[in-house]
Design a protein around this motif. Sequence first.
Motif, mmCIF file in Angstrom:
data_model
loop_
_atom_site.group_PDB
_atom_site.id
_atom_site.type_symbol
_atom_site.label_atom_id
_atom_site.label_comp_id
_atom_site.label_asym_id
_atom_site.label_seq_id
_atom_site.Cartn_x
_atom_site.Cartn_y
_atom_site.Cartn_z
ATOM 1 N N SER A 1 23.471 -20.434 -13.045
ATOM 2 C CA SER A 1 24.722 -20.111 -13.734
ATOM 3 C C SER A 1 24.549 -18.770 -14.439
ATOM 4 O O SER A 1 23.421 -18.327 -14.691
ATOM 5 C CB SER A 1 25.058 -21.201 -14.760
ATOM 6 O OG SER A 1 24.107 -21.197 -15.810
ATOM 7 N N THR A 2 25.658 -18.118 -14.756
ATOM 8 C CA THR A 2 25.598 -16.797 -15.374
ATOM 9 C C THR A 2 24.770 -16.797 -16.653
ATOM 10 O O THR A 2 23.957 -15.900 -16.897
ATOM 11 C CB THR A 2 27.022 -16.299 -15.686
ATOM 12 O OG1 THR A 2 27.795 -16.337 -14.485
ATOM 13 C CG2 THR A 2 26.996 -14.869 -16.193
ATOM 14 N N CYS B 1 26.018 -10.051 -9.573
ATOM 15 C CA CYS B 1 27.299 -9.967 -10.283
ATOM 16 C C CYS B 1 28.492 -10.123 -9.353
ATOM 17 O O CYS B 1 29.583 -10.506 -9.778
ATOM 18 C CB CYS B 1 27.395 -8.653 -11.063
ATOM 19 S SG CYS B 1 27.334 -7.189 -10.025
ATOM 20 N N TYR C 1 33.921 -12.502 -5.611
ATOM 21 C CA TYR C 1 34.102 -12.821 -7.030
ATOM 22 C C TYR C 1 33.188 -11.927 -7.871
ATOM 23 O O TYR C 1 32.062 -11.622 -7.467
ATOM 24 C CB TYR C 1 33.775 -14.288 -7.314
ATOM 25 C CG TYR C 1 34.935 -15.230 -7.099
ATOM 26 C CD1 TYR C 1 35.552 -15.864 -8.174
ATOM 27 C CD2 TYR C 1 35.427 -15.479 -5.825
ATOM 28 C CE1 TYR C 1 36.628 -16.724 -7.979
ATOM 29 C CE2 TYR C 1 36.492 -16.332 -5.620
ATOM 30 C CZ TYR C 1 37.092 -16.959 -6.706
ATOM 31 O OH TYR C 1 38.152 -17.802 -6.504
ATOM 32 N N TYR C 2 33.697 -11.536 -9.043
ATOM 33 C CA TYR C 2 32.897 -10.764 -10.000
ATOM 34 C C TYR C 2 32.608 -11.646 -11.213
ATOM 35 O O TYR C 2 33.472 -12.392 -11.681
ATOM 36 C CB TYR C 2 33.639 -9.509 -10.463
ATOM 37 C CG TYR C 2 32.924 -8.805 -11.592
ATOM 38 C CD1 TYR C 2 31.864 -7.955 -11.329
ATOM 39 C CD2 TYR C 2 33.288 -9.022 -12.928
ATOM 40 C CE1 TYR C 2 31.176 -7.325 -12.360
ATOM 41 C CE2 TYR C 2 32.604 -8.403 -13.962
ATOM 42 C CZ TYR C 2 31.549 -7.555 -13.678
ATOM 43 O OH TYR C 2 30.875 -6.955 -14.704
ATOM 44 N N ARG C 3 31.360 -11.543 -11.719
ATOM 45 C CA ARG C 3 31.010 -12.322 -12.900
ATOM 46 C C ARG C 3 30.092 -11.514 -13.814
ATOM 47 O O ARG C 3 29.311 -10.670 -13.363
ATOM 48 C CB ARG C 3 30.311 -13.630 -12.497
ATOM 49 C CG ARG C 3 29.012 -13.438 -11.721
ATOM 50 C CD ARG C 3 28.464 -14.756 -11.229
ATOM 51 N NE ARG C 3 27.395 -14.557 -10.240
ATOM 52 C CZ ARG C 3 26.834 -15.540 -9.554
ATOM 53 N NH1 ARG C 3 27.232 -16.790 -9.742
ATOM 54 N NH2 ARG C 3 25.875 -15.294 -8.675
ATOM 55 N N ASP C 4 30.221 -11.773 -15.107
ATOM 56 C CA ASP C 4 29.273 -11.293 -16.101
ATOM 57 C C ASP C 4 29.197 -12.359 -17.187
ATOM 58 O O ASP C 4 29.634 -13.488 -16.973
ATOM 59 C CB ASP C 4 29.664 -9.906 -16.643
ATOM 60 C CG ASP C 4 31.080 -9.877 -17.218
ATOM 61 O OD1 ASP C 4 31.512 -10.909 -17.787
ATOM 62 O OD2 ASP C 4 31.753 -8.841 -17.104
ATOM 63 N N THR D 1 33.072 -13.263 -18.029
ATOM 64 C CA THR D 1 34.118 -13.583 -17.058
ATOM 65 C C THR D 1 33.528 -14.013 -15.721
ATOM 66 O O THR D 1 32.368 -13.711 -15.418
ATOM 67 C CB THR D 1 35.056 -12.368 -16.835
ATOM 68 O OG1 THR D 1 36.156 -12.756 -16.009
ATOM 69 C CG2 THR D 1 34.305 -11.236 -16.142
ATOM 70 N N ASP D 2 34.321 -14.708 -14.945
ATOM 71 C CA ASP D 2 33.972 -15.112 -13.579
ATOM 72 C C ASP D 2 35.297 -15.267 -12.843
ATOM 73 O O ASP D 2 35.978 -16.277 -12.973
ATOM 74 C CB ASP D 2 33.180 -16.421 -13.585
ATOM 75 C CG ASP D 2 32.605 -16.749 -12.209
ATOM 76 O OD1 ASP D 2 33.104 -16.198 -11.209
ATOM 77 O OD2 ASP D 2 31.664 -17.554 -12.138
ATOM 78 N N GLU D 3 35.681 -14.256 -12.070
ATOM 79 C CA GLU D 3 37.013 -14.219 -11.474
ATOM 80 C C GLU D 3 36.982 -13.466 -10.154
ATOM 81 O O GLU D 3 36.008 -12.755 -9.862
ATOM 82 C CB GLU D 3 37.994 -13.537 -12.435
ATOM 83 C CG GLU D 3 37.606 -12.104 -12.787
ATOM 84 C CD GLU D 3 38.526 -11.472 -13.812
ATOM 85 O OE1 GLU D 3 39.692 -11.883 -13.865
ATOM 86 O OE2 GLU D 3 38.070 -10.565 -14.536
#
Length: 230
Positions: A8-9, A21, A30-33, A36-38
């Motif tokens: 998980s992030t 990422c 999908y982009y995550r940091d 956010t995760d979208e």
Amino acid sequence: MRLTTNKSTMEMTMLELACNCVYAKDNYAYYRDYNTDEPLIDFIMNLSEKLGGNITTAGIDDVEAILEELWANLNYPLTDINGIIAFIHRNLEAIGELREKLKTYEDLEEKGKLLKLPCAVGDTANEVLTLSESVKTLSRMYEKLSDREVAVYNKWKEYEEIGTVSECQKAMEKQRAKKPNIWGDGYDDEGNLIYDMYDCPNCGKSYEIDYTEYKYCPNCGQAMAKVIRR
């Protein structure tokens, strides 16, 4: 050390997040940091809207049109906000593609299923292994297979020699004798049609009744019932 991860992030280090990422889910990027995760396209639209770019969330629901606009914006210089956002989008997409490809190889390597050849396929090897070295190499590869994998492989080889289900069904169907199609192309002295020809019910190959009465069609192997002249 693995570069891709399924963590998980919040469990990722900064380096792991940098390498993961952008990822694939349901055939979308999908982009995550840590915040956010979208979907990547949503992240880019929100970023463009905040920085004053021409890609905004207002009134746009055609993803293909948005992507075309982003690719067109690569013509802007990096001194323009639209050029910067297009540049970010292109690089994040590339990171996602590379991450998914690398993850496939790392997963195979982790399971011991990634075969590393000493040379490229098609290359001419300068070193020829002795028979004993070849046997040892094959033995090491074979030992990595589980009993179940070996059994499945051996069973598959048996089926391959027999043929596919479809091929077997077609072969069995040809063994069932079918009535040939009898016809004629001439007349006797009284004007009656002479039925002296017959066609294979499977491939349609024509034969003469008086000279070639086959139990099996020489052309396709179809079994044929006895020809009865009309």
